[in-house]
Design a protein around this motif. Structure first.
Motif, PDB file in Angstrom:
ATOM      1  N   VAL A  19       5.812   9.310 -17.723  1.00 20.85           N
ATOM      2  CA  VAL A  19       5.579   7.936 -17.488  1.00 20.85           C
ATOM      3  C   VAL A  19       5.305   7.446 -16.314  1.00 20.85           C
ATOM      4  O   VAL A  19       6.207   7.601 -15.458  1.00 20.85           O
ATOM      5  CB  VAL A  19       6.354   6.870 -18.517  1.00 20.85           C
ATOM      6  CG1 VAL A  19       5.957   5.602 -18.228  1.00 20.85           C
ATOM      7  CG2 VAL A  19       6.384   7.151 -20.024  1.00 20.85           C
ATOM      8  N   VAL A  20       4.271   7.012 -16.009  1.00 23.73           N
ATOM      9  CA  VAL A  20       4.181   6.457 -14.531  1.00 23.73           C
ATOM     10  C   VAL A  20       3.765   4.765 -14.890  1.00 23.73           C
ATOM     11  O   VAL A  20       2.585   4.508 -15.472  1.00 23.73           O
ATOM     12  CB  VAL A  20       2.709   6.878 -13.817  1.00 23.73           C
ATOM     13  CG1 VAL A  20       2.477   6.113 -12.563  1.00 23.73           C
ATOM     14  CG2 VAL A  20       3.196   8.336 -13.598  1.00 23.73           C
ATOM     15  N   LEU A  21       4.816   3.887 -14.581  1.00 25.69           N
ATOM     16  CA  LEU A  21       4.470   2.664 -14.620  1.00 25.69           C
ATOM     17  C   LEU A  21       4.334   1.811 -13.164  1.00 25.69           C
ATOM     18  O   LEU A  21       5.048   1.884 -12.451  1.00 25.69           O
ATOM     19  CB  LEU A  21       6.062   1.957 -15.136  1.00 25.69           C
ATOM     20  CG  LEU A  21       6.110   0.517 -15.357  1.00 25.69           C
ATOM     21  CD1 LEU A  21       5.159   0.080 -16.287  1.00 25.69           C
ATOM     22  CD2 LEU A  21       7.649   0.300 -15.735  1.00 25.69           C
ATOM     23  N   VAL A  22       3.266   1.104 -13.513  1.00 22.08           N
ATOM     24  CA  VAL A  22       2.855   0.104 -12.192  1.00 22.08           C
ATOM     25  C   VAL A  22       3.399  -1.210 -12.504  1.00 22.08           C
ATOM     26  O   VAL A  22       2.607  -2.061 -13.372  1.00 22.08           O
ATOM     27  CB  VAL A  22       1.348   0.415 -11.755  1.00 22.08           C
ATOM     28  CG1 VAL A  22       1.133  -0.461 -10.651  1.00 22.08           C
ATOM     29  CG2 VAL A  22       1.199   1.680 -11.628  1.00 22.08           C
ATOM     30  N   LYS A  23       4.321  -1.752 -12.091  1.00 20.17           N
ATOM     31  CA  LYS A  23       4.631  -3.334 -12.361  1.00 20.17           C
ATOM     32  C   LYS A  23       3.709  -3.908 -11.338  1.00 20.17           C
ATOM     33  O   LYS A  23       3.382  -3.577 -10.306  1.00 20.17           O
ATOM     34  CB  LYS A  23       6.069  -3.442 -11.908  1.00 20.17           C
ATOM     35  CG  LYS A  23       7.000  -2.780 -13.108  1.00 20.17           C
ATOM     36  CD  LYS A  23       8.574  -2.963 -12.567  1.00 20.17           C
ATOM     37  CE  LYS A  23       9.680  -2.790 -13.781  1.00 20.17           C
ATOM     38  NZ  LYS A  23       9.671  -3.632 -14.874  1.00 20.17           N
ATOM     39  N   LYS A  24       3.435  -5.312 -11.525  1.00 20.07           N
ATOM     40  CA  LYS A  24       2.599  -6.333 -10.784  1.00 20.07           C
ATOM     41  C   LYS A  24       1.270  -5.651 -10.588  1.00 20.07           C
ATOM     42  O   LYS A  24       0.667  -5.610  -9.766  1.00 20.07           O
ATOM     43  CB  LYS A  24       3.219  -6.647  -9.455  1.00 20.07           C
ATOM     44  CG  LYS A  24       4.452  -7.595  -9.565  1.00 20.07           C
ATOM     45  CD  LYS A  24       4.876  -7.707  -8.096  1.00 20.07           C
ATOM     46  CE  LYS A  24       6.349  -8.716  -8.368  1.00 20.07           C
ATOM     47  NZ  LYS A  24       6.737  -9.027  -6.905  1.00 20.07           N
ATOM     48  N   GLY A  25       0.918  -4.861 -11.918  1.00 20.89           N
ATOM     49  CA  GLY A  25      -0.503  -4.183 -11.752  1.00 20.89           C
ATOM     50  C   GLY A  25      -1.624  -5.196 -11.479  1.00 20.89           C
ATOM     51  O   GLY A  25      -2.595  -4.399 -11.174  1.00 20.89           O
ATOM     52  N   GLY A  26      -1.463  -6.284 -11.876  1.00 23.48           N
ATOM     53  CA  GLY A  26      -2.704  -7.250 -11.332  1.00 23.48           C
ATOM     54  C   GLY A  26      -2.797  -7.287  -9.534  1.00 23.48           C
ATOM     55  O   GLY A  26      -3.691  -7.959  -9.280  1.00 23.48           O
ATOM     56  N   ASP A  27      -1.868  -6.875  -8.855  1.00 22.99           N
ATOM     57  CA  ASP A  27      -1.821  -7.223  -7.495  1.00 22.99           C
ATOM     58  C   ASP A  27      -2.180  -5.727  -6.746  1.00 22.99           C
ATOM     59  O   ASP A  27      -1.864  -5.920  -5.483  1.00 22.99           O
ATOM     60  CB  ASP A  27      -0.555  -7.522  -7.069  1.00 22.99           C
ATOM     61  CG  ASP A  27       0.075  -8.841  -7.768  1.00 22.99           C
ATOM     62  OD1 ASP A  27      -1.009  -9.590  -8.137  1.00 22.99           O
ATOM     63  OD2 ASP A  27       1.344  -9.037  -7.762  1.00 22.99           O
ATOM     64  N   LEU A  28      -2.836  -4.690  -7.389  1.00 27.46           N
ATOM     65  CA  LEU A  28      -3.447  -3.532  -6.394  1.00 27.46           C
ATOM     66  C   LEU A  28      -4.310  -3.976  -5.726  1.00 27.46           C
ATOM     67  O   LEU A  28      -5.191  -4.793  -5.710  1.00 27.46           O
ATOM     68  CB  LEU A  28      -3.958  -2.557  -7.666  1.00 27.46           C
ATOM     69  CG  LEU A  28      -2.810  -1.894  -8.510  1.00 27.46           C
ATOM     70  CD1 LEU A  28      -3.647  -1.305  -9.725  1.00 27.46           C
ATOM     71  CD2 LEU A  28      -2.142  -0.770  -7.872  1.00 27.46           C
ATOM     72  N   SER A  29      -4.367  -3.291  -4.393  1.00 30.61           N
ATOM     73  CA  SER A  29      -5.012  -3.436  -3.499  1.00 30.61           C
ATOM     74  C   SER A  29      -6.542  -2.938  -3.758  1.00 30.61           C
ATOM     75  O   SER A  29      -6.451  -2.050  -4.503  1.00 30.61           O
ATOM     76  CB  SER A  29      -4.820  -2.791  -2.226  1.00 30.61           C
ATOM     77  OG  SER A  29      -4.634  -1.467  -2.231  1.00 30.61           O
ATOM     78  N   ALA A  30      -7.606  -3.408  -3.070  1.00 35.85           N
ATOM     79  CA  ALA A  30      -8.906  -2.768  -3.288  1.00 35.85           C
ATOM     80  C   ALA A  30      -8.964  -1.518  -2.981  1.00 35.85           C
ATOM     81  O   ALA A  30      -9.541  -0.652  -3.832  1.00 35.85           O
ATOM     82  CB  ALA A  30      -9.960  -3.492  -2.384  1.00 35.85           C
ATOM     83  N   HIS A  31      -8.288  -0.957  -1.853  1.00 36.46           N
ATOM     84  CA  HIS A  31      -8.182   0.445  -1.818  1.00 36.46           C
ATOM     85  C   HIS A  31      -7.571   1.255  -3.020  1.00 36.46           C
ATOM     86  O   HIS A  31      -8.212   2.180  -3.313  1.00 36.46           O
ATOM     87  CB  HIS A  31      -7.500   0.669  -0.307  1.00 36.46           C
ATOM     88  CG  HIS A  31      -7.129   2.325  -0.219  1.00 36.46           C
ATOM     89  ND1 HIS A  31      -8.554   2.893   0.470  1.00 36.46           N
ATOM     90  CD2 HIS A  31      -6.263   3.082  -0.036  1.00 36.46           C
ATOM     91  CE1 HIS A  31      -7.957   4.107   0.496  1.00 36.46           C
ATOM     92  NE2 HIS A  31      -6.650   4.239   0.229  1.00 36.46           N
ATOM     93  N   ALA A  32      -6.317   0.749  -3.367  1.00 38.51           N
ATOM     94  CA  ALA A  32      -5.714   1.581  -4.196  1.00 38.51           C
ATOM     95  C   ALA A  32      -6.307   1.465  -5.711  1.00 38.51           C
ATOM     96  O   ALA A  32      -6.540   2.662  -6.425  1.00 38.51           O
ATOM     97  CB  ALA A  32      -4.263   0.865  -4.759  1.00 38.51           C
ATOM     98  N   MET A  33      -7.201   0.511  -5.737  1.00 36.12           N
ATOM     99  CA  MET A  33      -8.087   0.598  -7.186  1.00 36.12           C
ATOM    100  C   MET A  33      -9.117   1.475  -7.079  1.00 36.12           C
ATOM    101  O   MET A  33      -9.790   2.354  -7.671  1.00 36.12           O
ATOM    102  CB  MET A  33      -8.708  -0.759  -7.505  1.00 36.12           C
ATOM    103  CG  MET A  33      -7.614  -1.852  -8.013  1.00 36.12           C
ATOM    104  SD  MET A  33      -8.333  -3.201  -8.682  1.00 36.12           S
ATOM    105  CE  MET A  33      -8.559  -4.185  -7.068  1.00 36.12           C
ATOM    106  N   GLU A  34      -9.848   1.583  -5.812  1.00 37.66           N
ATOM    107  CA  GLU A  34     -10.894   2.530  -5.336  1.00 37.66           C
ATOM    108  C   GLU A  34     -10.333   4.070  -5.479  1.00 37.66           C
ATOM    109  O   GLU A  34     -10.881   4.751  -6.319  1.00 37.66           O
ATOM    110  CB  GLU A  34     -11.513   2.261  -4.025  1.00 37.66           C
ATOM    111  CG  GLU A  34     -12.545   3.366  -3.899  1.00 37.66           C
ATOM    112  CD  GLU A  34     -13.164   3.042  -2.415  1.00 37.66           C
ATOM    113  OE1 GLU A  34     -14.099   3.754  -1.986  1.00 37.66           O
ATOM    114  OE2 GLU A  34     -12.766   2.026  -1.830  1.00 37.66           O
ATOM    115  N   VAL A  35      -9.109   4.293  -5.197  1.00 38.70           N
ATOM    116  CA  VAL A  35      -8.404   5.681  -5.442  1.00 38.70           C
ATOM    117  C   VAL A  35      -8.469   6.126  -6.822  1.00 38.70           C
ATOM    118  O   VAL A  35      -8.534   7.204  -7.033  1.00 38.70           O
ATOM    119  CB  VAL A  35      -7.112   5.667  -4.525  1.00 38.70           C
ATOM    120  CG1 VAL A  35      -6.436   6.940  -4.779  1.00 38.70           C
ATOM    121  CG2 VAL A  35      -7.543   5.711  -3.174  1.00 38.70           C
ATOM    122  N   LEU A  36      -7.811   5.267  -7.582  1.00 31.26           N
ATOM    123  CA  LEU A  36      -7.598   5.158  -8.972  1.00 31.26           C
ATOM    124  C   LEU A  36      -8.676   5.312  -9.876  1.00 31.26           C
ATOM    125  O   LEU A  36      -8.210   5.961 -10.922  1.00 31.26           O
ATOM    126  CB  LEU A  36      -6.506   4.140  -9.447  1.00 31.26           C
ATOM    127  CG  LEU A  36      -5.023   4.362  -8.864  1.00 31.26           C
ATOM    128  CD1 LEU A  36      -4.188   3.338  -9.127  1.00 31.26           C
ATOM    129  CD2 LEU A  36      -4.367   5.606  -9.324  1.00 31.26           C
TER     130      LEU A  36
END
Length: 329
Positions: free
Chosen positions: A78-95
């Motif tokens: 399991v990979v849990l990302v808390k505060k998942g609505g606060d991901l940076s633009a770069h992190a979203m692009e990578v994922l």
């Protein structure tokens, strides 16, 4: 996916690779995350198969790498990302590429309060994974919610007792569940929770005092309302929480006031208002203390009070002024 569908799927062990669990009721979101994690990865192997990140501070690369790592001594990690609505633009692009081809041995969970569905990352996540929104229940849903929670604890509860508990506590689910747990312990081997049990348990808490405060306001009993206000604030009660309880009470008064103005027969008031008959007599009597115009003005003042509290205004003097206006005869 609806919350009830999510619960059934998790209980059956039908798990997806991508989950977005979000909503304005943090207690329900947190409970859903725990339920999913308990099913997805054995607690004894969590040191090897659980990674937790925070969206406001993590890098997309580290989340991507963790999600692609094979599980150890287990079928899934399991990979849990808390505060998942606060991901940076770069992190979203990578994922983003990971969403196209998620690892079958990983359960990637995004936990959030809000997400911007206009962004491609969240839109793709909803399309390719399971998105479950947990909304704060409406007032008319609290009674059934209480009954479900009590049933899950192995007991039954009288309809009036469920409505009374919901009325006293309001839609703070964490507090509501806490009171239900106390009730079940208090009742011991007794199978059905009664109104008297609710009164016995809740009367020992601040909740009962807030209830008395709203009752004093609705009765236009100014001395009692001011006395209760002072006692509650000195006892550390949160003004915004008190204001929420007041708003809930006055919504019911307004609803009944309008029904009375429409000449709805007394025998039909309970069904038309959705208010449990256990409370209806008192609510009706208090509704007669106000006109619709007065109630509209009170709600305007409550909005001003809410904004003032959130901007750091002096709470006690502002609340006292509101109480005096609400109790004006």
């Amino acid at each position: 996916m609806k919350p009830e569908e999510f619960n059934k799927a998790v209980e059956k062990g039908e798990l997806a690779s991508l989950y977005l669990l979000y909503g304005d009721e943090p207690y329900l979101v947190e409970r859903a995350v725990k339920k999913l994690m308990d099913r997805a990865v054995d607690p004894g192997f969590r040191d090897f198969n659980l990674d937790i990140f925070y969206g406001n501070e993590c890098k997309g690369e580290e989340v991507f790498s963790a999600a692609q790592t094979l599980p150890m001594f287990a079928d899934r990690r399991v990979v849990l990302v808390k505060k998942g609505g606060d991901l940076s633009a770069h992190a979203m692009e990578v994922l983003l590429p990971y969403l196209q081809d998620p690892s079958p041995g990983t359960c990637l969970i995004l936990q959030a309060e809000k997400v911007d569905g206009r962004k491609k990352f969240y839109a793709d996540f909803k399309k390719r994974g399971e998105a479950v929104e947990f909304k704060r229940p409406y007032e008319n849903q609290l009674g059934p919610y209480v009954r479900d929670e009590v049933r899950a604890a192995g007991k039954k509860i009288e309809p009036a007792a469920a409505e009374l508990l919901a009325y006293l506590v309001g839609n703070n689910l964490q507090e509501l569940v806490s009171q239900i747990e106390k009730l079940c312990i208090y009742c011991g081997k007794k199978e059905t929770v009664a109104v008297a049990d609710v009164k016995a348990i809740v009367s020992d808490t601040k909740v009962e005092s807030v209830f008395e405060f709203t009752d004093a306001l609705g009765s236009k009993d100014l001395p009692r309302a001011l006395k209760m206000l002072t006692a509650l604030l000195q006892d550390g009660e949160v003004p915004l929480r008190m204001l929420g309880a007041v708003a809930r009470h006055f919504r019911q008064l307004w609803q009944v006031r309008e029904l009375l103005d429409r000449k709805v027969p007394q025998s039909e008031l309970a069904k038309a208002s959705g208010i449990n008959p256990y409370f209806l007599g008192k609510v009706t009597a208090q509704a007669r203390n106000y006109t619709v115009t007065e109630l509209q003005r009170i709600f305007e003042r409550m909005l001003e009070l809410d904004l003032a509290f959130k901007s750091g205004g002096l709470e006690e003097p502002l609340f006292e002024r509101f109480v005096m206006e609400a109790c004006r005869r």
